[in-house]
Design an enzyme around this catalytic site. Structure first.
Site, short mmCIF file in Angstrom:
data_model
loop_
_atom_site.label_atom_id
_atom_site.label_comp_id
_atom_site.label_asym_id
_atom_site.label_seq_id
_atom_site.Cartn_x
_atom_site.Cartn_y
_atom_site.Cartn_z
N CYS A 227 0.93 -1.26 -0.15
CA CYS A 227 -0.11 0.11 0.10
C CYS A 227 0.74 1.29 -0.10
O CYS A 227 0.33 2.39 -0.15
CB CYS A 227 -0.81 -0.16 1.21
SG CYS A 227 -1.94 -1.29 1.11
N ASN B 155 -10.13 -0.07 -0.37
CA ASN B 155 -8.61 0.14 -0.44
C ASN B 155 -8.17 -0.45 -1.46
O ASN B 155 -8.01 -1.79 -1.83
CB ASN B 155 -8.11 -0.75 0.95
CG ASN B 155 -6.62 -0.64 0.99
OD1 ASN B 155 -6.00 -0.32 0.00
ND2 ASN B 155 -6.19 -1.21 2.25
N HIS C 66 -3.35 7.06 2.53
CA HIS C 66 -3.79 5.98 1.96
C HIS C 66 -5.31 5.54 2.60
O HIS C 66 -5.58 6.10 3.94
CB HIS C 66 -2.92 4.91 2.45
CG HIS C 66 -3.29 3.42 2.24
ND1 HIS C 66 -3.51 3.26 1.09
CD2 HIS C 66 -3.31 2.33 2.91
CE1 HIS C 66 -3.98 1.81 0.99
NE2 HIS C 66 -3.63 1.39 2.12
O1 UT7 Z 1 -3.93 -1.29 3.67
C1 UT7 Z 1 -2.95 -1.98 4.34
C2 UT7 Z 1 -3.02 -1.73 5.82
N1 UT7 Z 1 -4.23 -2.14 6.26
C3 UT7 Z 1 -4.83 -1.38 7.19
O2 UT7 Z 1 -4.53 -0.64 7.61
C4 UT7 Z 1 -6.06 -2.04 7.81
C5 UT7 Z 1 -5.93 -2.09 9.58
N2 UT7 Z 1 -6.90 -2.82 10.24
C6 UT7 Z 1 -8.18 -2.23 10.18
O3 UT7 Z 1 -8.37 -1.63 9.45
C7 UT7 Z 1 -9.36 -3.22 11.13
O4 UT7 Z 1 -8.50 -3.86 11.86
C8 UT7 Z 1 -10.31 -3.97 10.32
C9 UT7 Z 1 -11.15 -3.06 9.60
C10 UT7 Z 1 -9.45 -4.91 9.38
C11 UT7 Z 1 -11.09 -4.86 11.53
O5 UT7 Z 1 -11.58 -3.99 12.37
P1 UT7 Z 1 -11.69 -4.02 13.70
O6 UT7 Z 1 -12.24 -2.89 14.61
O7 UT7 Z 1 -10.10 -4.07 14.10
O8 UT7 Z 1 -12.20 -5.27 14.22
P2 UT7 Z 1 -11.81 -6.92 14.87
O9 UT7 Z 1 -11.08 -7.49 13.63
O10 UT7 Z 1 -11.04 -6.59 16.04
O11 UT7 Z 1 -13.23 -7.49 14.90
C12 UT7 Z 1 -14.19 -7.10 15.88
C13 UT7 Z 1 -15.51 -8.02 15.87
C14 UT7 Z 1 -14.96 -9.46 16.11
O12 UT7 Z 1 -16.08 -9.99 16.64
P3 UT7 Z 1 -16.11 -10.53 18.23
O13 UT7 Z 1 -14.56 -11.30 18.22
O14 UT7 Z 1 -15.85 -9.14 19.00
O15 UT7 Z 1 -17.14 -10.98 18.46
C15 UT7 Z 1 -15.18 -9.90 14.45
O16 UT7 Z 1 -15.48 -11.01 14.29
O17 UT7 Z 1 -15.94 -7.80 14.60
C16 UT7 Z 1 -16.36 -9.05 13.92
N3 UT7 Z 1 -15.95 -8.75 12.46
C17 UT7 Z 1 -17.11 -8.57 11.56
N4 UT7 Z 1 -18.43 -8.29 11.98
C18 UT7 Z 1 -19.34 -8.16 10.80
C19 UT7 Z 1 -14.96 -8.75 11.69
N5 UT7 Z 1 -15.22 -8.59 10.41
C20 UT7 Z 1 -16.57 -8.24 10.44
C21 UT7 Z 1 -17.45 -7.91 9.32
N6 UT7 Z 1 -19.03 -7.67 9.70
N7 UT7 Z 1 -17.17 -7.68 8.20
#
Ligand code: UT7
Length: 332
Positions: A116, A286, A256
């Site tokens: 990225c 993205n 980004h």
């Molecule tokens: O471009 C390259 C660099 N990349 C980045 O900068 C990405 C950086 N990371 C992020 O943007 C975020 O971490 C994500 C968007 C990937 C994920 O968001 P998050 O707030 O960190 O969510 P999480 O992975 O901690 O998940 C929170 C909850 C989980 O459920 P529990 O365990 O709390 O019950 C996940 O299972 O949200 C759940 N979850 C979803 N729920 C509905 C994860 N994905 C989804 C989804 N829809 N699509």
């Protein structure tokens, strides 16, 4: 000898027609528009659906538009540098395919792999080529077909990514415009958190790699998020301080487009209000190396000659950085 700067003199872009909405995605994986909008900020993304078309297809459309807008003839281009993580083929380079398609017969062309951060790394490299005095016109492309490596049964990654390409023309000037400074960093310790497990020389494609879903993006989102916010914030702050830039004289932050919450955090650190932050994540998601030039493409008419821009990105590697750029033209 007068100092040479490398200034952007035009922008071209291309996104595929197919719009993958959160509603459609919610029928593919267990997710919702509400979750995606609050946690990421993507409403829809473009997908290159047509069989047999890869990253070069979008890149060449972007470059053709760039040539048409700038009036530069393809044979005048000295070099095409193309940042991508999703090349058409392992070899030859996607840039070589683009150069042939646009008729850049006098250019040498190559791909640059920096995930990225690809566009900002490549822009910085291209600017040093121009500053050397040996190259007059360098095309810098950021292009990715992220859908080619997204697992659309994995809700943790499926909503994030989209496909798109954009290109800029970089030319020599003796005026104080263009790429003025940068801070670029890499830390290979990021490997476990964001990568594709198979398909490279460590683990070439095999029945095993396919059966085990190893050809998709693997991301540990929370860890990447944390590093993205802290590392981007650190470099933008250092670069701004070095040049006496602040919320009053930074006209645009061009981040980004990985997550609206990351963009918010970085803008807050620079104390730049959100109406001076380029944001199109809602429409494209993205697009990896495509995000920053696609922002230029979308905001071109709003930028003025002399505007101070801070570009910043973070990606797999880890790679991250910031570029200080003075915009070089008023668009018609
Ligand atoms: O471009 C390259 C660099 N990349 C980045 O900068 C990405 C950086 N990371 C992020 O943007 C975020 O971490 C994500 C968007 C990937 C994920 O968001 P998050 O707030 O960190 O969510 P999480 O992975 O901690 O998940 C929170 C909850 C989980 O459920 P529990 O365990 O709390 O019950 C996940 O299972 O949200 C759940 N979850 C979803 N729920 C509905 C994860 N994905 C989804 C989804 N829809 N699509």
């Amino acid at each position: 000898m007068e100092k040479i700067n490398a200034v952007i003199t035009g922008v071209g872009g291309y996104v595929p027609d197919y719009v993958l909405t959160n509603e459609e995605l919610s029928r593919m994986v267990d997710t919702s528009d509400e979750w995606i909008m609050t946690r990421i900020g993507v409403k829809e993304r473009r997908i290159l659906k047509e069989e047999g078309l890869g990253t070069s297809y979008m890149a060449r459309k972007a470059v053709k538009q760039l040539l048409q807008k700038t009036g530069v003839k393809p044979e005048e281009i000295d070099c095409i540098l193309l940042a991508t993580t999703t090349p058409d083929y392992k070899f030859p380079s996607t840039a070589s395919i683009v150069s042939e398609k646009v008729g850049a017969v006098n250019a040498f062309a190559m791909d640059i792999s920096a995930a990225c951060c690809g566009f900002i790394y490549t822009l910085d490299l291209a600017s040093t080529m121009i500053q050397s005095g040996r190259y007059k016109k360098v095309v810098v492309v950021g292009a990715d077909k992220m859908s080619s490596m997204v697992d659309y049964s994995d809700r943790a990654t499926a909503p994030i990514f989209g496909d798109g390409a954009a290109a800029v023309m970089l030319e020599a000037t003796t005026e104080e415009f263009g790429v003025l400074d940068s801070i670029l960093r890499t830390d290979g310790k990021g490997l476990p958190y964001l990568h594709m497990k198979a398909g490279g020389s460590v683990c070439p494609p095999s029945y095993f790699s396919i059966d085990n879903q190893m050809h998709y993006i693997h991301q540990e989102g929370k860890t990447v998020f944390k590093y993205a916010v802290s590392n981007m914030s650190a470099v933008v702050t250092d670069l701004a301080q070095k040049h006496g830039l602040n919320g009053d004289n930074i006209h645009w932050v061009v981040p980004h487009q990985a997550n609206l919450r990351i963009i918010d955090a970085v803008a807050q650190r620079l104390e730049v209000p959100m109406d001076r932050v380029m944001i199109n994540i809602g429409r494209y998601g993205n697009t990896s190396a495509g995000t920053i030039p696609l922002c230029f493409w979308d905001y071109e008419k709003q930028m003025k000659k002399g505007d101070n821009l801070i570009l910043t990105a973070f990606g797999a590697g880890f790679t991250w950085g910031a570029v200080y750029l003075k915009w070089g033209y008023d668009s018609k």
